[in-house]
Design an enzyme around this catalytic site. Sequence first.
Site, PDB file in Angstrom:
ATOM      1  N   LYS A  13      18.263 -80.977 -77.148  1.00 56.91           N
ATOM      2  CA  LYS A  13      18.107 -81.854 -78.314  1.00 56.91           C
ATOM      3  C   LYS A  13      16.536 -81.964 -78.741  1.00 56.91           C
ATOM      4  O   LYS A  13      16.902 -81.943 -79.981  1.00 56.91           O
ATOM      5  CB  LYS A  13      18.264 -83.533 -77.593  1.00 56.91           C
ATOM      6  CG  LYS A  13      19.474 -84.097 -77.973  1.00 56.91           C
ATOM      7  CD  LYS A  13      19.748 -85.533 -77.633  1.00 56.91           C
ATOM      8  CE  LYS A  13      19.378 -85.793 -76.190  1.00 56.91           C
ATOM      9  NZ  LYS A  13      18.447 -86.659 -75.762  1.00 56.91           N
ATOM     10  N   ARG A  88      21.008 -95.248 -76.629  1.00 56.90           N
ATOM     11  CA  ARG A  88      21.550 -94.605 -75.371  1.00 56.90           C
ATOM     12  C   ARG A  88      22.363 -95.582 -74.520  1.00 56.90           C
ATOM     13  O   ARG A  88      22.699 -95.386 -73.523  1.00 56.90           O
ATOM     14  CB  ARG A  88      20.277 -94.740 -74.395  1.00 56.90           C
ATOM     15  CG  ARG A  88      19.806 -93.080 -74.232  1.00 56.90           C
ATOM     16  CD  ARG A  88      18.363 -93.191 -73.146  1.00 56.90           C
ATOM     17  NE  ARG A  88      18.134 -92.020 -72.324  1.00 56.90           N
ATOM     18  CZ  ARG A  88      17.407 -91.249 -72.898  1.00 56.90           C
ATOM     19  NH1 ARG A  88      16.581 -91.288 -74.340  1.00 56.90           N
ATOM     20  NH2 ARG A  88      16.889 -90.147 -72.272  1.00 56.90           N
ATOM     21  N   ARG A 127      14.666 -75.302 -64.793  1.00 58.88           N
ATOM     22  CA  ARG A 127      13.381 -75.931 -65.221  1.00 58.88           C
ATOM     23  C   ARG A 127      12.579 -76.761 -64.331  1.00 58.88           C
ATOM     24  O   ARG A 127      11.531 -76.391 -64.253  1.00 58.88           O
ATOM     25  CB  ARG A 127      13.895 -77.037 -66.211  1.00 58.88           C
ATOM     26  CG  ARG A 127      12.843 -77.338 -67.325  1.00 58.88           C
ATOM     27  CD  ARG A 127      13.084 -78.339 -68.372  1.00 58.88           C
ATOM     28  NE  ARG A 127      14.232 -78.119 -69.191  1.00 58.88           N
ATOM     29  CZ  ARG A 127      14.717 -79.111 -70.016  1.00 58.88           C
ATOM     30  NH1 ARG A 127      14.262 -80.332 -70.024  1.00 58.88           N
ATOM     31  NH2 ARG A 127      16.000 -78.890 -70.935  1.00 58.88           N
ATOM     32  N   ARG A 135      11.253 -83.265 -54.475  1.00 57.09           N
ATOM     33  CA  ARG A 135      12.366 -83.943 -54.221  1.00 57.09           C
ATOM     34  C   ARG A 135      12.700 -85.254 -54.954  1.00 57.09           C
ATOM     35  O   ARG A 135      13.706 -85.713 -55.600  1.00 57.09           O
ATOM     36  CB  ARG A 135      12.238 -84.350 -52.763  1.00 57.09           C
ATOM     37  CG  ARG A 135      13.608 -85.007 -52.121  1.00 57.09           C
ATOM     38  CD  ARG A 135      14.901 -84.080 -52.367  1.00 57.09           C
ATOM     39  NE  ARG A 135      16.234 -84.941 -52.364  1.00 57.09           N
ATOM     40  CZ  ARG A 135      16.762 -85.627 -51.280  1.00 57.09           C
ATOM     41  NH1 ARG A 135      16.374 -85.452 -50.102  1.00 57.09           N
ATOM     42  NH2 ARG A 135      17.769 -86.102 -51.661  1.00 57.09           N
ATOM     43  N   ARG A 144      19.462 -89.520 -63.817  1.00 55.98           N
ATOM     44  CA  ARG A 144      19.454 -89.574 -65.255  1.00 55.98           C
ATOM     45  C   ARG A 144      21.070 -88.924 -65.847  1.00 55.98           C
ATOM     46  O   ARG A 144      21.512 -89.492 -66.667  1.00 55.98           O
ATOM     47  CB  ARG A 144      18.604 -88.276 -65.703  1.00 55.98           C
ATOM     48  CG  ARG A 144      17.446 -89.105 -66.565  1.00 55.98           C
ATOM     49  CD  ARG A 144      16.117 -88.066 -66.713  1.00 55.98           C
ATOM     50  NE  ARG A 144      14.862 -89.025 -66.487  1.00 55.98           N
ATOM     51  CZ  ARG A 144      14.205 -88.432 -65.643  1.00 55.98           C
ATOM     52  NH1 ARG A 144      14.145 -87.222 -65.215  1.00 55.98           N
ATOM     53  NH2 ARG A 144      13.180 -89.096 -65.627  1.00 55.98           N
TER      54      ARG A 144
HETATM   55  P1  AMP Z   1      13.813 -88.916 -73.086  1.00 54.56           P
HETATM   56  O1  AMP Z   1      12.448 -87.894 -73.175  1.00 54.56           O
HETATM   57  O2  AMP Z   1      14.559 -89.048 -74.207  1.00 54.56           O
HETATM   58  O3  AMP Z   1      14.794 -87.983 -71.711  1.00 54.56           O
HETATM   59  O4  AMP Z   1      13.578 -90.116 -72.446  1.00 54.56           O
HETATM   60  C1  AMP Z   1      12.688 -90.333 -71.058  1.00 54.56           C
HETATM   61  C2  AMP Z   1      13.166 -91.618 -70.350  1.00 54.56           C
HETATM   62  O5  AMP Z   1      12.772 -92.754 -71.194  1.00 54.56           O
HETATM   63  C3  AMP Z   1      14.544 -91.959 -69.984  1.00 54.56           C
HETATM   64  O6  AMP Z   1      15.023 -91.231 -69.026  1.00 54.56           O
HETATM   65  C4  AMP Z   1      14.292 -93.344 -70.034  1.00 54.56           C
HETATM   66  O7  AMP Z   1      13.958 -93.814 -68.772  1.00 54.56           O
HETATM   67  C5  AMP Z   1      13.372 -93.555 -71.131  1.00 54.56           C
HETATM   68  N1  AMP Z   1      14.199 -93.924 -72.392  1.00 54.56           N
HETATM   69  C6  AMP Z   1      14.255 -92.878 -73.479  1.00 54.56           C
HETATM   70  N2  AMP Z   1      14.909 -93.611 -74.489  1.00 54.56           N
HETATM   71  C7  AMP Z   1      15.395 -94.540 -74.184  1.00 54.56           C
HETATM   72  C8  AMP Z   1      16.380 -95.682 -74.698  1.00 54.56           C
HETATM   73  N3  AMP Z   1      16.991 -95.317 -75.968  1.00 54.56           N
HETATM   74  N4  AMP Z   1      16.844 -96.649 -73.854  1.00 54.56           N
HETATM   75  C9  AMP Z   1      16.487 -96.811 -72.657  1.00 54.56           C
HETATM   76  N5  AMP Z   1      15.450 -95.860 -71.917  1.00 54.56           N
HETATM   77  C10 AMP Z   1      15.215 -94.812 -72.596  1.00 54.56           C
END
Ligand code: AMP
Length: 191
Positions: A13, A88, A127, A135, A144
């Site tokens: 993305k 999300r 990655r 771990r 995730r």
């Molecule tokens: P990303 O870089 O988009 O993968 O986001 C990294 C982390 O930020 C995620 O694993 C969540 O913990 C938090 N995060 C990012 N966007 C959101 C969202 N819209 N709602 C809740 N947590 C978020």
Amino acid sequence: MKLILLGPPGAGKGTQAQRLVDKYGIPQLSTGDMLRAAAAAGTDIGLRAKAIMDRGELVPDDIMVEIIAERIDQPDTARGFILDGFPRTVAQAEALDKLLESRGISLDAVVEIAVDEQELIKRIATRAKEMGGSRGDDDATAKRLEVYRKQTAPVSEHYGAKGMLRRVNGMGTMDEVTALIDAHLRPLVEA
Ligand code: AMP
């Protein structure tokens, strides 16, 4: 062009969003980047978010909606934006619907980059190995993916029910995925 980019972690993305930024000259609104910046700056929200992010869980909806509302109100979004990492959860999607409606903004498209889970696990493991992960990182990755399946996948259905969802096959190369996204967006620009 006002877009939402959906897709699981590891779907590419971020790369696709960056290509859309270059192509359309509109900002990428990445909530992950915003939270990481807040954590690096040591703000109250940033520090609370960091612990949640490290576990692979989601930051509470009310905080996220406030962050995105403030960001959408910045002048650089006037010509459009790419939402990356938001919404999300279905609650975030519903809050976004209201927020956009109250500002008279309508979305042009919701693009989902679809990748099957086996492929994601492979990509994420590669990655992690390249980055010398631990771990604890593996546990956060598994969390995730689970969070995505349970809380974020239903967001696609939210937009599907509105007839707005455009799903592209994310199993090809980055360039192939870019071409598929482009095929959906080009007619919108030309319209
Ligand atoms: P990303 O870089 O988009 O993968 O986001 C990294 C982390 O930020 C995620 O694993 C969540 O913990 C938090 N995060 C990012 N966007 C959101 C969202 N819209 N709602 C809740 N947590 C978020």
